[in-house]
Design an enzyme around this catalytic site. Structure first.
Site, PDB file in Angstrom:
ATOM      1  N   GLU A 122       0.791  -1.252  -0.045  1.00  0.00           N
ATOM      2  CA  GLU A 122      -0.026  -0.050  -0.087  1.00  0.00           C
ATOM      3  C   GLU A 122       0.940   1.173  -0.054  1.00  0.00           C
ATOM      4  O   GLU A 122       0.635   2.063  -0.862  1.00  0.00           O
ATOM      5  CB  GLU A 122      -1.024  -0.017   1.118  1.00  0.00           C
ATOM      6  CG  GLU A 122      -1.822   1.329   1.514  1.00  0.00           C
ATOM      7  CD  GLU A 122      -2.564   1.315   2.781  1.00  0.00           C
ATOM      8  OE1 GLU A 122      -3.115   0.410   3.239  1.00  0.00           O
ATOM      9  OE2 GLU A 122      -2.486   2.584   3.187  1.00  0.00           O
ATOM     10  N   THR A 160      -3.537   3.018   5.868  1.00  0.00           N
ATOM     11  CA  THR A 160      -5.042   2.778   6.153  1.00  0.00           C
ATOM     12  C   THR A 160      -4.997   2.103   7.530  1.00  0.00           C
ATOM     13  O   THR A 160      -6.231   2.208   8.505  1.00  0.00           O
ATOM     14  CB  THR A 160      -5.774   2.112   5.350  1.00  0.00           C
ATOM     15  OG1 THR A 160      -5.170   0.761   4.687  1.00  0.00           O
ATOM     16  CG2 THR A 160      -6.050   3.238   4.032  1.00  0.00           C
ATOM     17  N   ASN A 218      -4.236 -10.343  13.650  1.00  0.00           N
ATOM     18  CA  ASN A 218      -5.747  -9.665  13.791  1.00  0.00           C
ATOM     19  C   ASN A 218      -6.660 -10.841  14.276  1.00  0.00           C
ATOM     20  O   ASN A 218      -7.622 -10.616  15.197  1.00  0.00           O
ATOM     21  CB  ASN A 218      -6.145  -8.923  12.391  1.00  0.00           C
ATOM     22  CG  ASN A 218      -7.149  -9.771  11.547  1.00  0.00           C
ATOM     23  OD1 ASN A 218      -8.099  -9.972  12.079  1.00  0.00           O
ATOM     24  ND2 ASN A 218      -6.765 -10.411  10.596  1.00  0.00           N
TER      25      ASN A 218
END
Lengths: 278, 278
Positions: A122, A160, A218
């Site tokens: 990203e 992000t 996560n």
């Protein structure tokens, strides 16, 4: 026993959108894996003939190429366009935003600071949009700012997936030393939405099932969040790991899933739990 | 005994400049007192025939009017211009900056947040430059932001005399809830320059004299900072309070002065100490 899904779980908006876009373009290739989940990549391969190009060398002149959520550097996009590839852009809109901001602010003469990991795809994409690459900098820690030749006008964006509190440390270090800091909060709260929803559900449930990779950070984080409020919280990769004893005497079974867990895996788990109830 | 002045003390750049401008315009009136020091106001009155207008009503059509460092609201400036007063602008350049920023950002459609005291003349001036007064807000605490109808694009300036750490609290609260926050650090560090210089000198001096009003908060703060490193630190308003015993056996006498203390008061103190040495 009632089964309840967390109000937010699994794939984020951008990944769901990218998968839908890929499904709509049968026979195309994704440039890099769309998601870190082999089962889902296989499903797209078998059901929609979606191929995988690991590098630009794997892309032939007549390929239709799906850009994944991370986006790609501007010069790689130029290569694809020059080769006359059909480019199908599934860059997450939350990633397109910092790309556009970096381009515009750089054109307006601001020094660019990007809070993120310089090795993350990203960020490689976002930084490529600076019109003056020598005036764009990627940092992870505020002390990295000290030696940067920044002008008095700085524009700041974030990867992000970063934590807001870490972003603020960069903001604060810049504001005390620059005349103008233009702060664009480009952090996406999808990760935190899943966590908040799991925590809320765990408070009410007497058993929680968290579905995701055993090595996915996560997913492990979701599991530990659930454990705080619901001791009987289990982390599983798929329905085969379910144990009927977990549900004995329980009234509410809560379900959450990590960000790389496809909905059909979640559905398989729910179906299996339903069948155990009988 | 050696006498040493702190490297920064007394009037800030903007006040020194405003007094020089007033001296260059004999017979003019200042709109509001140029400084909170009666002796200095009297000196300007007696030496340069500088009058004082406490309100617009005190200003006659043929008056030359000195705008003090704080600046004035745009509509009051319009009144003076309409009356054909000669306007002599001694607004501190550090105050002109936030005025211009508020005007420009407001024209570009940003919601304006001003960190400061709504009753302070500087802030009354700064906020008046918003082209859309309904979209400009003055706050002192971050929790005041919660109920404000701010757009997703916010421009933020600060009263020049606020503390940077308090400004950052406002910044941080805004950044987590808005897409773009354009932060203009308009804090002037003159106050901190005097404090830093006094602290540095107090570490080396064995007696410190701090000159300023007994009720002036910035002078009291200077005094307490000096006390930390030099126990024999004295706060006086003028040379008449000096006591010869303070200097017996001392090697280095440090001098600092509050932000409203004119240089000639400082010089009188130095002269008196010099005479005591003999």
């Amino acid at each position: 026993m009632k089964i309840e899904l967390a109000s937010s779980y699994g794939f984020c908006f951008g990944v769901k959108r990218a998968i839908r876009i890929a499904e709509e373009h049968k026979g195309s290739k994704t440039y890099g894996p769309l998601i870190h989940n082999k089962d889902e990549i296989n499903r797209l391969k078998e059901g929609f003939n979606i191929g995988l190009a690991e590098s630009l060398n794997d892309i032939d002149a007549d390929d239709s190429v799906v850009i994944r959520t991370h986006g790609i550097p501007k010069h790689e996009l130029a290569v694809l366009n020059k080769q006359n590839n059909k480019v199908i852009d599934a860059t997450c809109p939350y990633v397109t935003t910092p790309q556009q901001i970096v381009e515009k602010m750089s054109e307006e003469g601001y020094s660019i600071v990007i809070f993120g990991d310089k090795n993350h795809p990203e960020i490689k994409g976002v930084v490529s949009y600076a019109v003056n690459p020598k005036d764009a900098f990627i940092v992870l820690e505020s002390d990295e700012l000290e030696d940067l030749p920044l002008s008095s006008k700085v524009a700041l964006v974030s990867q992000t997936t970063r934590k807001p509190e870490d972003f603020l440390k960069i903001v604060n270090a810049l504001i005390l030393t620059r005349k103008e800091v233009r702060v664009f909060n480009t952090i996406c709260n999808a990760t935190f939405e899943n966590q908040d929803a799991a925590a809320e559900l765990a408070k009410r449930a007497d058993v929680m099932i968290v579905i995701g990779g055993k090595h996915s950070s996560n997913t492990k984080q979701l599991h530990s969040i659930c454990k705080r409020d619901c001791e009987d919280s289990y982390l599983i990769e798929n329905e085969e790991e379910l144990d009927p004893s977990w549900f004995e005497g329980k009234k509410l079974c809560g379900i959450s899933a990590g960000a790389s867990t496809p909905d059909w895996v979640v559905q398989n788990v729910i179906n299996k739990i339903e069948s155990m109830k009988k």
